[in-house]
Design a protein around this motif. Structure first.
Motif, PDB file in Angstrom:
ATOM      1  N   ILE A 111       0.870  -1.173   0.000  1.00  0.00           N
ATOM      2  CA  ILE A 111       0.000   0.000   0.000  1.00  0.00           C
ATOM      3  C   ILE A 111       0.907   1.224   0.000  1.00  0.00           C
ATOM      4  N   THR A 112       0.695   2.112  -0.956  1.00  0.00           N
ATOM      5  CA  THR A 112       1.558   3.293  -1.046  1.00  0.00           C
ATOM      6  C   THR A 112       0.937   4.517  -0.384  1.00  0.00           C
ATOM      7  N   GLN A 113      -0.358   4.436  -0.034  1.00  0.00           N
ATOM      8  CA  GLN A 113      -1.012   5.550   0.653  1.00  0.00           C
ATOM      9  C   GLN A 113      -0.915   5.338   2.165  1.00  0.00           C
ATOM     10  N   ALA A 114      -1.277   6.376   2.896  1.00  0.00           N
ATOM     11  CA  ALA A 114      -1.269   6.302   4.361  1.00  0.00           C
ATOM     12  C   ALA A 114      -2.611   5.821   4.907  1.00  0.00           C
ATOM     13  N   SER A 115      -3.456   5.239   4.040  1.00  0.00           N
ATOM     14  CA  SER A 115      -4.744   4.704   4.492  1.00  0.00           C
ATOM     15  C   SER A 115      -5.065   3.456   3.680  1.00  0.00           C
ATOM     16  N   TYR A 116      -6.019   2.680   4.194  1.00  0.00           N
ATOM     17  CA  TYR A 116      -6.413   1.442   3.529  1.00  0.00           C
ATOM     18  C   TYR A 116      -7.876   1.194   3.825  1.00  0.00           C
ATOM     19  N   GLN A 117      -8.630   0.794   2.818  1.00  0.00           N
ATOM     20  CA  GLN A 117     -10.036   0.477   3.017  1.00  0.00           C
ATOM     21  C   GLN A 117     -10.216  -1.024   2.845  1.00  0.00           C
ATOM     22  N   ASP A 118     -10.656  -1.674   3.918  1.00  0.00           N
ATOM     23  CA  ASP A 118     -10.871  -3.122   3.931  1.00  0.00           C
ATOM     24  C   ASP A 118     -12.359  -3.361   3.724  1.00  0.00           C
ATOM     25  N   GLY A 119     -12.781  -3.650   2.512  1.00  0.00           N
ATOM     26  CA  GLY A 119     -14.203  -3.745   2.183  1.00  0.00           C
ATOM     27  C   GLY A 119     -14.763  -5.149   2.277  1.00  0.00           C
ATOM     28  N   GLY A 120     -16.076  -5.243   2.254  1.00  0.00           N
ATOM     29  CA  GLY A 120     -16.768  -6.525   2.222  1.00  0.00           C
ATOM     30  C   GLY A 120     -16.696  -7.311   3.515  1.00  0.00           C
ATOM     31  N   LEU A 121     -16.560  -6.630   4.636  1.00  0.00           N
ATOM     32  CA  LEU A 121     -16.421  -7.328   5.916  1.00  0.00           C
ATOM     33  C   LEU A 121     -17.779  -7.686   6.498  1.00  0.00           C
ATOM     34  N   ARG A 122     -17.829  -8.818   7.156  1.00  0.00           N
ATOM     35  CA  ARG A 122     -19.020  -9.213   7.909  1.00  0.00           C
ATOM     36  C   ARG A 122     -19.013  -8.501   9.252  1.00  0.00           C
ATOM     37  N   ASP A 123     -20.147  -8.487   9.912  1.00  0.00           N
ATOM     38  CA  ASP A 123     -20.217  -7.908  11.248  1.00  0.00           C
ATOM     39  C   ASP A 123     -19.243  -8.621  12.161  1.00  0.00           C
ATOM     40  N   GLY A 124     -18.524  -7.846  12.940  1.00  0.00           N
ATOM     41  CA  GLY A 124     -17.556  -8.431  13.865  1.00  0.00           C
ATOM     42  C   GLY A 124     -16.505  -7.404  14.245  1.00  0.00           C
ATOM     43  N   THR A 125     -15.538  -7.836  15.012  1.00  0.00           N
ATOM     44  CA  THR A 125     -14.435  -6.970  15.422  1.00  0.00           C
ATOM     45  C   THR A 125     -13.185  -7.433  14.698  1.00  0.00           C
ATOM     46  N   TYR A 126     -12.482  -6.487  14.089  1.00  0.00           N
ATOM     47  CA  TYR A 126     -11.285  -6.781  13.323  1.00  0.00           C
ATOM     48  C   TYR A 126     -10.083  -6.103  13.970  1.00  0.00           C
ATOM     49  N   HIS A 127      -8.919  -6.744  13.860  1.00  0.00           N
ATOM     50  CA  HIS A 127      -7.694  -6.258  14.486  1.00  0.00           C
ATOM     51  C   HIS A 127      -6.656  -6.028  13.379  1.00  0.00           C
ATOM     52  N   TYR A 128      -5.975  -4.875  13.439  1.00  0.00           N
ATOM     53  CA  TYR A 128      -5.025  -4.509  12.403  1.00  0.00           C
ATOM     54  C   TYR A 128      -3.695  -4.070  13.002  1.00  0.00           C
ATOM     55  N   LYS A 129      -2.612  -4.373  12.279  1.00  0.00           N
ATOM     56  CA  LYS A 129      -1.268  -3.858  12.546  1.00  0.00           C
ATOM     57  C   LYS A 129      -0.687  -3.467  11.193  1.00  0.00           C
ATOM     58  N   ALA A 130       0.239  -2.514  11.191  1.00  0.00           N
ATOM     59  CA  ALA A 130       0.864  -2.084   9.936  1.00  0.00           C
ATOM     60  C   ALA A 130       2.384  -2.128  10.100  1.00  0.00           C
ATOM     61  N   THR A 131       3.055  -2.350   8.976  1.00  0.00           N
ATOM     62  CA  THR A 131       4.516  -2.268   8.947  1.00  0.00           C
ATOM     63  C   THR A 131       4.913  -1.361   7.790  1.00  0.00           C
ATOM     64  N   ALA A 132       6.110  -0.830   7.854  1.00  0.00           N
ATOM     65  CA  ALA A 132       6.660  -0.021   6.761  1.00  0.00           C
ATOM     66  C   ALA A 132       7.722  -0.854   6.048  1.00  0.00           C
ATOM     67  N   VAL A 133       7.780  -0.718   4.739  1.00  0.00           N
ATOM     68  CA  VAL A 133       8.767  -1.437   3.932  1.00  0.00           C
ATOM     69  C   VAL A 133       9.508  -0.416   3.088  1.00  0.00           C
ATOM     70  N   ASP A 134      10.840  -0.451   3.150  1.00  0.00           N
ATOM     71  CA  ASP A 134      11.617   0.512   2.356  1.00  0.00           C
ATOM     72  C   ASP A 134      11.869  -0.038   0.959  1.00  0.00           C
ATOM     73  N   SER A 135      12.535   0.745   0.135  1.00  0.00           N
ATOM     74  CA  SER A 135      12.749   0.360  -1.260  1.00  0.00           C
ATOM     75  C   SER A 135      13.681  -0.840  -1.413  1.00  0.00           C
ATOM     76  N   TYR A 136      14.389  -1.202  -0.356  1.00  0.00           N
ATOM     77  CA  TYR A 136      15.241  -2.398  -0.397  1.00  0.00           C
ATOM     78  C   TYR A 136      14.504  -3.648   0.089  1.00  0.00           C
ATOM     79  N   GLY A 137      13.275  -3.473   0.560  1.00  0.00           N
ATOM     80  CA  GLY A 137      12.492  -4.615   1.043  1.00  0.00           C
ATOM     81  C   GLY A 137      12.616  -4.867   2.525  1.00  0.00           C
TER      82      GLY A 137
END
Length: 168
Positions: A22-48
């Motif tokens: 993801i190159t933007q600072a946001s993400y839309q996770d669509g098509g989810l069923r009712d419930g509670t979701y948990h998220y974490k993010a990481t950053a990846v540089d140009s070298y991987g």
């Protein structure tokens, strides 16, 4: 001396994977069923090289609020059965109720499917003893309430009379 000196170590296979990052600072996770979701993010540089994960965030989607606990649970024995009754929940999306009986191992659900249409349940063919129950409400998206207060009933069936006038 280092125990592995003079030994050759090599890599026999390298597997390269390319993620669609993801190159933007946001993400839309669509098509989810009712419930509670948990998220974490990481950053990846140009070298991987990837950073450690961020703190986890949680997000509730849709109906995640359980119904209120049933009230006025009453248990009464009738022969070898216990008849349970409770007040109907006022929520409009109640799908039914689960009935739990206390055992030495803890609480066990005794109804095979949701109790619907009525606010009564009959636990049948019980042995003599004291039985303790509680009930939960379940809504249309399967959110289950906290349990009702406990209610108990005693089942006692007198044993048959002692045989008299035995003859051999």
């Amino acid at each position: 001396n280092y125990p592995y000196s003079g030994k050759y170590v090599g890599i026999s296979e390298v597997n390269i994977q390319k993620d669609n990052l993801i190159t933007q600072a946001s993400y839309q996770d669509g098509g989810l069923r009712d419930g509670t979701y948990h998220y974490k993010a990481t950053a990846v540089d140009s070298y991987g090289a990837e950073s450690l994960p961020s703190e986890e965030i949680s997000l509730a989607v849709g109906d995640v609020i359980p119904p209120s606990a049933p009230v006025d649970l009453a248990a009464a024995s009738t022969g070898s059965d216990v008849v349970l009754s409770w007040a109907v929940n006022s929520e409009s999306d109640i799908a039914g109720y689960n009935v739990y009986r206390k055992t030495a191992e803890g609480w066990g659900k005794i109804n095979g499917s949701l109790v619907t249409g009525l606010s009564t349940y009959i636990d049948t063919n019980l042995l003599n003893g004291i039985y303790t129950y509680r009930v939960t409400a379940v809504d249309a998206v399967n959110n289950e309430s906290q349990p009702s207060q406990e209610s108990a009933a005693t089942v006692y069936l007198a044993p048959p009379a002692v045989p008299v006038n035995l003859q051999i």
